[in-house]
Design a protein around this motif. Structure first.
Motif, PDB file in Angstrom:
ATOM      1  N   THR A  10      -6.302  -0.120  40.733  1.00 38.73           N
ATOM      2  CA  THR A  10      -5.276   0.641  40.981  1.00 38.73           C
ATOM      3  C   THR A  10      -4.757   0.405  42.669  1.00 38.73           C
ATOM      4  N   ILE A  11      -5.072  -0.593  43.255  1.00 37.96           N
ATOM      5  CA  ILE A  11      -4.239  -2.022  44.216  1.00 37.96           C
ATOM      6  C   ILE A  11      -3.102  -3.244  44.094  1.00 37.96           C
ATOM      7  N   THR A  12      -3.896  -3.456  43.389  1.00 35.92           N
ATOM      8  CA  THR A  12      -3.678  -4.658  42.961  1.00 35.92           C
ATOM      9  C   THR A  12      -2.953  -5.092  41.876  1.00 35.92           C
ATOM     10  N   ILE A  13      -3.279  -4.152  40.702  1.00 41.40           N
ATOM     11  CA  ILE A  13      -2.051  -4.447  39.416  1.00 41.40           C
ATOM     12  C   ILE A  13      -0.525  -4.389  40.093  1.00 41.40           C
ATOM     13  N   PRO A  14       0.174  -2.858  40.796  1.00 39.83           N
ATOM     14  CA  PRO A  14       1.132  -2.522  41.012  1.00 39.83           C
ATOM     15  C   PRO A  14       1.725  -4.236  42.361  1.00 39.83           C
ATOM     16  N   LEU A  15       0.714  -4.404  42.745  1.00 35.53           N
ATOM     17  CA  LEU A  15       1.580  -5.201  43.809  1.00 35.53           C
ATOM     18  C   LEU A  15       1.611  -6.518  43.412  1.00 35.53           C
ATOM     19  N   VAL A  16       0.124  -7.437  42.001  1.00 36.15           N
ATOM     20  CA  VAL A  16       0.842  -8.623  41.492  1.00 36.15           C
ATOM     21  C   VAL A  16       1.886  -8.302  40.335  1.00 36.15           C
TER      22      VAL A  16
END
Length: 320
Positions: A10-16
């Protein structure tokens, strides 16, 4: 799925996704050219757009108090304002973490139970969802000929009609299935929909419901205005038709949910919308970056100051 893995994703996908879209956006326009657009921009209109954005955030903070008063909580306006700005800033780091932080701020400084504070934020999001739906409907109504002509040009009219009927058919079947099914997923969907309806209806049960509704319309009017006036900052986008403004605003608003604060996705959403009206990509992309950058700067400044000043503000109050 493991809760820890789910949280990490949930945190990494939007950031990537945000990093990728920033790279993609900047690969479509040279940095020198983008900087030149920023240099020649009329900062009077950008400042006016930032001012409208500031008004919308202040109105949101003031409106929040109407939701808490029926429960017996009369929170300080200063805490409400700083909690709202802190929410926006924190959402740039971890998606939806700002809402949790906002409810926590009320708990820490105003003694409002977390679940009650968070419940008002959910109801507020429902009001925002309704307003976004209204803007979409108004846009479809005002630009029906353009949208219909665009679809006919791109797609076969017969296929469009068949697609609409298929969507209606499957929508009806899905609704009937959800209502009658006892499956876990069906029960979750029913609970979610019922919560939306209950939250929306709760607005009309408020003591100051008309003030709440006024501020809701005011907030979204400011949102549209800040997007509209900023378009005058560049000569190339100053003649953009209002239809493009509305469609661009809708696309950009949805892009904020795709990545943290719309980083990378915001300018590209603007490009997708504006190119429908044959507006060149470079000025559209530059406008998207100017729009996103100016509003983000507003959030960084006021959100940062809010996080710093919150404990100081409340310590002073406690001493008095």
């Amino acid at each position: 799925m493991n809760p820890k893995i789910k949280r990490i994703l949930t945190i990494t996908i939007p950031l990537v996704l945000g990093v990728f879209l920033v790279w993609y956006s900047l690969s479509q326009i040279s940095l020198e050219q983008l900087v030149s657009y920023f240099k020649k921009a009329d900062y009077t209109f950008i400042s006016l757009g930032v001012f409208f954005g500031l008004l919308s955030h202040l109105s949101r903070a003031y409106r929040w108090r109407f939701q808490l008063q029926p429960m017996g909580y009369h929170i300080k306006l200063g805490n409400s304002v700083m909690a709202v700005f802190a929410t926006y800033l924190i959402n740039y780091t971890v998606p939806r973490a700002g809402e949790v932080a906002r409810a926590s701020i009320l708990t820490n400084y105003e003694g409002v139970p977390f679940e009650k504070g968070f419940g008002t934020i959910v109801a507020e999001r429902i009001a925002d969802l309704i307003m976004m739906f209204c803007i979409i409907v108004v846009t479809l109504f005002l630009q029906f000929d353009f949208i219909y002509g665009f679809l006919v040009e791109k797609f076969n009219p017969t296929k469009i009609i068949m697609g609409v009927f298929l969507l209606l058919f499957f929508g009806i079947v899905f609704t009937i299935f959800i209502k009658r099914s006892n499956l876990k997923i069906a029960l979750k969907i029913k609970s979610f929909v019922n919560g939306l309806i209950e939250g929306a209806l709760s607005i009309f049960k408020m003591k100051k419901k008309w003030a709440f509704i006024f501020h809701t319309f005011f907030i979204w009017t400011m949102y549209v205005l800040m997007f509209y006036v900023t378009s005058f900052a560049l000569e190339e986008t100053s003649y953009v038709p209002f239809a493009a403004i509305l469609i661009g605003f809708i696309a950009a608003s949805f892009s904020i949910a795709a990545t943290n604060g719309g980083i990378g996705s915001y300018p590209e959403a603007v490009v997708l919308a504006f190119t429908l009206f044959n507006i060149p990509e470079d000025p559209s992309r530059a406008f998207g970056w100017i729009m996103w950058g100016s509003q983000t700067l507003l959030i960084i400044v006021f959100g940062g100051l809010s996080l710093i000043y919150l404990p100081i503000f409340n310590r002073k109050k406690a001493i008095k």
